[in-house]
Design a protein around this motif. Sequence first.
Motif, PDB file in Angstrom:
ATOM      1  N   GLU A   4      37.625  12.367  -2.184  1.00  0.00           N
ATOM      2  CA  GLU A   4      37.631  12.321  -0.707  1.00  0.00           C
ATOM      3  C   GLU A   4      36.890  13.497  -0.084  1.00  0.00           C
ATOM      4  OE1 GLU A   4      41.809  14.176  -1.394  1.00  0.00           O
ATOM      5  OE2 GLU A   4      40.522  12.766  -2.427  1.00  0.00           O
ATOM      6  N   GLN A  10      32.183  14.434   6.367  1.00  0.00           N
ATOM      7  CA  GLN A  10      33.266  15.427   6.338  1.00  0.00           C
ATOM      8  C   GLN A  10      32.983  16.575   7.317  1.00  0.00           C
ATOM      9  OE1 GLN A  10      36.501  16.131   4.470  1.00  0.00           O
ATOM     10  NE2 GLN A  10      35.198  15.612   2.751  1.00  0.00           N
ATOM     11  N   THR A  11      33.989  16.969   8.113  1.00  0.00           N
ATOM     12  CA  THR A  11      33.754  18.135   8.976  1.00  0.00           C
ATOM     13  C   THR A  11      33.829  19.393   8.120  1.00  0.00           C
ATOM     14  OG1 THR A  11      34.896  16.955  10.718  1.00  0.00           O
ATOM     15  CG2 THR A  11      34.497  19.303  11.102  1.00  0.00           C
ATOM     16  N   HIS A  13      34.297  23.351   8.529  1.00  0.00           N
ATOM     17  CA  HIS A  13      34.650  24.431   9.447  1.00  0.00           C
ATOM     18  C   HIS A  13      34.360  25.761   8.762  1.00  0.00           C
ATOM     19  CE1 HIS A  13      37.232  21.476  11.631  1.00  0.00           C
ATOM     20  NE2 HIS A  13      37.541  21.053  10.410  1.00  0.00           N
ATOM     21  N   PRO A 133      42.188  24.903  10.011  1.00  0.00           N
ATOM     22  CA  PRO A 133      42.071  23.468  10.294  1.00  0.00           C
ATOM     23  C   PRO A 133      42.650  22.616   9.164  1.00  0.00           C
ATOM     24  CG  PRO A 133      40.012  24.603  10.779  1.00  0.00           C
ATOM     25  CD  PRO A 133      40.911  25.593  10.123  1.00  0.00           C
ATOM     26  N   GLU A 134      43.316  21.521   9.579  1.00  0.00           N
ATOM     27  CA  GLU A 134      43.988  20.694   8.571  1.00  0.00           C
ATOM     28  C   GLU A 134      43.107  19.591   8.034  1.00  0.00           C
ATOM     29  OE1 GLU A 134      47.708  19.459  10.206  1.00  0.00           O
ATOM     30  OE2 GLU A 134      48.529  21.503  10.060  1.00  0.00           O
ATOM     31  N   ASP A 135      41.943  19.388   8.687  1.00  0.00           N
ATOM     32  CA  ASP A 135      41.053  18.324   8.221  1.00  0.00           C
ATOM     33  C   ASP A 135      39.805  18.934   7.587  1.00  0.00           C
ATOM     34  OD1 ASP A 135      40.217  19.397  10.738  1.00  0.00           O
ATOM     35  OD2 ASP A 135      38.626  17.877  10.690  1.00  0.00           O
ATOM     36  N   GLY A 136      39.105  18.125   6.816  1.00  0.00           N
ATOM     37  CA  GLY A 136      37.787  18.493   6.307  1.00  0.00           C
ATOM     38  C   GLY A 136      37.799  19.658   5.334  1.00  0.00           C
ATOM     39  N   ARG A 345      39.937  22.195  -0.964  1.00  0.00           N
ATOM     40  CA  ARG A 345      39.125  21.937   0.242  1.00  0.00           C
ATOM     41  C   ARG A 345      38.898  23.252   1.000  1.00  0.00           C
ATOM     42  NH1 ARG A 345      41.385  21.500   5.378  1.00  0.00           N
ATOM     43  NH2 ARG A 345      43.506  22.283   5.323  1.00  0.00           N
TER      44      ARG A 345
END
Length: 453
Positions: A4, A10-11, A13, A133-136, A345
Amino acid sequence: MTDELSSTTQTIHIIGAGLAGSEAAWQLARRGIAVRLYEMRPHKMTPAHSSGKCAELVCSNTFRADHLENAVGLLHEEMRRMDSLIMGCGDKARIPAGTALAVDREQFSELVTAALEAEPLIEMVYGEVTEIPEDGLVLIASGPLTSDALYEQIKALTGEDRLCFFDAIAPVLDAESIDMKVCYWKNRYDKNVDEGEAGDYLNCPMNETQYKVFIAELVAAEKVAFKGFEDIPFFDGCMPIEEMAERGEDTPRFGPMKPVGLEHPETGQRAYAVVQLRRDNRMGSLLNMVGFQTKMTYGEQKRVFSMIPGLEHAEFFRLGSLHRNTFIKSPALLNQSLRLKKEPRILFAGQITGVEGYVESASMGLMAGRFLADIVQGREPSCPPEDTAHGALLAHVSGARVEDFQPMNINFGLLPSGKKREGKRRLSRAERRRSVSDRALASLDAWLQQGDS
Ligand SMILES: Cc1cc2nc3c(=O)[nH]c(=O)nc-3n(C[C@H](O)[C@H](O)[C@H](O)COP(=O)(O)OP(=O)(O)OC[C@H]3O[C@@H](n4cnc5c(N)ncnc54)[C@H](O)[C@@H]3O)c2cc1C
């Protein structure tokens, strides 16, 4: 690598547009990958920065030596070969400084900021990041002066009790520059030494007169003015040697300079005091001055420490210093591609990983940028070979001994040693170093070509 994470949508940061974060963002954008680059200045300043510009140089304006007989010069050249933004802007903002690369600091950060702001794939977000950040994918490159809120987040993420402290660093010397006729290897009371082995400590013995003169010079030497901006306690066991000397002439002799148990192996004689040097790397090419953390100015360190018997011509790979530092125990937490083992990640780059210096911090940003590009493009992150300066730094960050892990400048002691002879002729130190650099650059070129093919 988890599937994934390999997606170009994918962002990404990047937290901190300092030396490391700016370089990482640039490397990604040059590969056609969009990034969001967060910088808290000018809205929230650190105690040392004075502008809102990216990659501000907080103290000196030098990237140090710019030739291949010096390890940082090798790092420069490797970065240039990898299209480094920091080196490109450094070269453009260069000012005369002999064989060193010194820059006009204003022009330098203006060039970096302009390049980043002009890049359509980089979204600059000015403001403090208080939560990871929790995403990407996330690259944490918030530096030695990471803001308090983010510091707390990193602490929770890594499970560490504390990350920052007043860091008093002891100097590191080139083992080859020490006079071995004067010094001798011995562990105190021969502890942990196998039969026939020499011991892990190199001892520099002093007689009473030498000791007293030395202590007087330590006390009188010029010290770096204490920057009272940080309300952080001293790290235990890190009291500067000159502060110890100020407490009493004999205090160091009952502390790090204690001669007991260190009698000369051949004569059995006990010195009045001893300075101990400990191997600082696996190869034994680097030696650390045990208990010699200091805030003397660099010039004074060279002058005063060269009074120690055996160190008259010592070459310092790293001088002592005192500043707040935020860095993680990278060898326990990160793998060689700077990814957090327990949450891949998240990557780290820059001084926070345990490298020291502008160039080293930028070089880790460069690596992180390339690793992130590999990840989103579905490849295993590719690390340069360990006989390159970049490979050696990554090996230090991810593979050094955890117990005494300290930030480190690039130096030849981290690289495998070079050619010693050419035919019957013994090579000079400069030639040996040049041979290490030549090998590193050939190795880097081969690795880069592999990546292109
Ligand atoms: C006082 C001091 C003096 C130094 N002097 C030298 C020197 O003379 N020569 C040398 O080679 N090295 C020096 N260093 C060491 C170090 O190499 C530099 O600090 C270098 O800038 C580190 O690069 P970096 O990218 O890791 O961090 P930085 O360049 O500090 O970049 C980190 C960035 O992250 C930002 N940031 C922090 N927290 C947040 C947040 N929560 N949200 C958003 N942004 C955030 C900061 O504003 C900063 O711009 C010094 C360090 C200190 C602390």
